[in-house]
Design an enzyme around this catalytic site. Sequence first.
Site, mmCIF file in Angstrom:
data_model
loop_
_atom_site.group_PDB
_atom_site.id
_atom_site.type_symbol
_atom_site.label_atom_id
_atom_site.label_comp_id
_atom_site.label_asym_id
_atom_site.label_seq_id
_atom_site.Cartn_x
_atom_site.Cartn_y
_atom_site.Cartn_z
ATOM 1 N N VAL A 97 44.922 6.094 52.794
ATOM 2 C CA VAL A 97 44.873 7.466 52.293
ATOM 3 C C VAL A 97 45.103 8.482 53.416
ATOM 4 O O VAL A 97 45.916 9.394 53.283
ATOM 5 C CB VAL A 97 43.517 7.732 51.587
ATOM 6 C CG1 VAL A 97 43.308 9.217 51.328
ATOM 7 C CG2 VAL A 97 43.476 6.972 50.265
ATOM 8 N N THR A 131 36.840 8.598 48.252
ATOM 9 C CA THR A 131 36.207 8.526 46.930
ATOM 10 C C THR A 131 34.703 8.437 47.124
ATOM 11 O O THR A 131 34.207 7.459 47.705
ATOM 12 C CB THR A 131 36.727 7.289 46.169
ATOM 13 O OG1 THR A 131 38.146 7.393 46.065
ATOM 14 C CG2 THR A 131 36.110 7.199 44.788
ATOM 15 N N GLU A 170 41.656 11.612 45.976
ATOM 16 C CA GLU A 170 43.046 11.183 46.048
ATOM 17 C C GLU A 170 43.354 10.179 44.931
ATOM 18 O O GLU A 170 42.547 9.301 44.663
ATOM 19 C CB GLU A 170 43.313 10.544 47.432
ATOM 20 C CG GLU A 170 44.735 10.112 47.637
ATOM 21 C CD GLU A 170 45.731 11.216 47.273
ATOM 22 O OE1 GLU A 170 45.639 12.322 47.827
ATOM 23 O OE2 GLU A 170 46.606 10.959 46.421
ATOM 24 N N LYS A 204 37.306 11.527 39.753
ATOM 25 C CA LYS A 204 37.925 10.372 40.422
ATOM 26 C C LYS A 204 37.362 9.053 39.869
ATOM 27 O O LYS A 204 38.096 8.122 39.554
ATOM 28 C CB LYS A 204 37.679 10.483 41.932
ATOM 29 C CG LYS A 204 38.137 9.281 42.737
ATOM 30 C CD LYS A 204 39.635 9.070 42.675
ATOM 31 C CE LYS A 204 40.020 7.727 43.255
ATOM 32 N NZ LYS A 204 41.438 7.435 43.137
ATOM 33 N N ASN A 215 39.422 6.092 37.574
ATOM 34 C CA ASN A 215 39.542 4.672 37.926
ATOM 35 C C ASN A 215 38.825 3.778 36.916
ATOM 36 O O ASN A 215 39.298 2.687 36.586
ATOM 37 C CB ASN A 215 39.014 4.422 39.346
ATOM 38 C CG ASN A 215 40.088 4.703 40.381
ATOM 39 O OD1 ASN A 215 41.207 5.052 40.023
ATOM 40 N ND2 ASN A 215 39.753 4.563 41.647
ATOM 41 N N CYS A 262 40.081 -0.181 45.348
ATOM 42 C CA CYS A 262 39.528 0.927 44.559
ATOM 43 C C CYS A 262 38.836 0.509 43.266
ATOM 44 O O CYS A 262 37.644 0.746 43.112
ATOM 45 C CB CYS A 262 40.636 1.931 44.269
ATOM 46 S SG CYS A 262 41.186 2.779 45.755
ATOM 47 N N LYS A 286 48.478 -6.457 44.596
ATOM 48 C CA LYS A 286 49.539 -6.033 43.672
ATOM 49 C C LYS A 286 50.830 -5.900 44.469
ATOM 50 O O LYS A 286 50.801 -5.886 45.710
ATOM 51 C CB LYS A 286 49.181 -4.736 42.963
ATOM 52 C CG LYS A 286 49.151 -3.524 43.876
ATOM 53 C CD LYS A 286 48.991 -2.266 43.044
ATOM 54 C CE LYS A 286 48.996 -1.028 43.911
ATOM 55 N NZ LYS A 286 48.890 0.194 43.169
#
Length: 459
Positions: free
Chosen positions: A11, A121, A154, A210, A214, A266, A327
């Site tokens: 980030v 976060t 973010e 945030k 998520n 996250c 990922k």
Amino acid sequence: MNITVIGTGYVGLVTGACFAEMGSNVTCVDVDAAKIEGLKQGILPIYEPGLEPIVVNNYKEGRLRFTTSLPEAMADSNLYFIAVGTPPGEDGSADLQYVLAVAREIGQHLKAYSIIVDKSTVPVGTAEKVQAAIQRELDARGVHIPFDVVSNPEFLKEGAAVEDFMRPDRIIVGAEAERAREVMRNLYAPFNRNRERTLFMGVREAEMTKYAANAMLATKISFMNEIANLCDLMGVDVESVREGIGSDARIGYSFIYPGCGYGGSCFPKDVKALIRTAAEHGFDTQVLNAVEARNNQQKTVLFDKITRHFGADLSGLHFGVWGLAFKPGTDDMREASSVVLLEALIAAGATVKAYDPVAREAARATLPADWFASGRLVLTEHQYDALKDVDAMVLVTEWKPFRHPDFEAMKRLMKQPVIFDGRNQYDPKQLQALGFRYAGIGRGEHQPATRAELKIVAG
Ligand SMILES: NC(=O)c1ccc[n+]([C@@H]2O[C@H](COP(=O)([O-])OP(=O)(O)OC[C@H]3O[C@@H](n4cnc5c(N)ncnc54)[C@H](O)[C@@H]3O)[C@@H](O)[C@H]2O)c1
């Protein structure tokens, strides 16, 4: 504008580089001296498409600087972004020690009115803790310096971080003071040129937004995985179901791809932290508990399919794994489904050859050294090398080169033509026609043995 970004990870580096690209002067600070030294030489600590040229060019132009010294960075800045990690503590809550350490250091060196922005976060109420930590240091110094703490969470996605930062769906700014809102409005103006994307709200609301975002995305994934597992039992192909429901505008296609579980830095930690925050308020998050439980179980689905096919003892069997990163588009291995699979395969006596286009170094750094030393895990340089003489191939991460591979070559290389597809990348009918045994996630119709087995159990 002169900006200091503290924490130069996924980030912080993207944030700093993108602000510099828009003309601001940015100093990125990190306690990791090797990371900072590397960045000065143009060596990026992470893989992120499109980031390297922005970092290198802005560093050359003098708009982006790197240092390990926060006081040095603070000499000519009054806008500080805190972008350090907030990993899960032992009880699942977000560990704020790095955020608060930065807040204290800012308080020790603050000279004039400044804005401190929480980009990490952080749970609701953290801005108040940051405010208090800075104020304590100012009081200890016996100085009165005004400052505002802002929440600006973010939303970038690893693998598309630069694109997301440059063209965000929205920019959330939680700020109480109008003077702070004005600075943030001005800072983000270049990112709002074709339409206004900034949403101003209260600090606590921004912090919660945030987590809610998520948690919602994780819920969509876990919901779809649950439907997929049910499809497996009922002889239903979940891919048709996915298209069938995704076409409903109220549902949409994003985040409803069934798979072998979500990972990354996250979703798992943020869902956990929200559950923990709720518990602190005496609230039982029934939906989120289920989301987390489903995901933990989903990470074992591939191994369950493998043992249903080969039996519980996998000694003497060899597996080729495609994809290690959590990922595609990133080298991040945090909470990756691949790790759970590798642990299970190796514990059951198998050996594994694995290939990932970019996460090889990260895998070497994070996976147990004895897996490599004992030869239980070998990382290959090319994707087809991972398939030589294996009893089955397991696809864990859907990198693009895995989507349309040379199946004939794969069949020639593999000892047995068996594919476990953790991301539903392949057409079961096509693979069957080519002579493969295939198991995807929720492709029920193509797993008659499994269905029959479960019917017996149900009966
Ligand atoms: N990675 C993502 O996709 C993503 C997306 C949105 C939000 N976030 C949030 O952003 C925050 C940062 O995540 P990340 O993935 O960039 O973490 P990261 O681990 O990649 O980077 C954190 C950096 O902070 C540095 N650091 C720690 N203490 C420091 C200190 N006192 N001073 C200076 N530097 C210090 C570490 O050395 C590290 O380089 C987390 O709260 C995360 O939840 C991450």
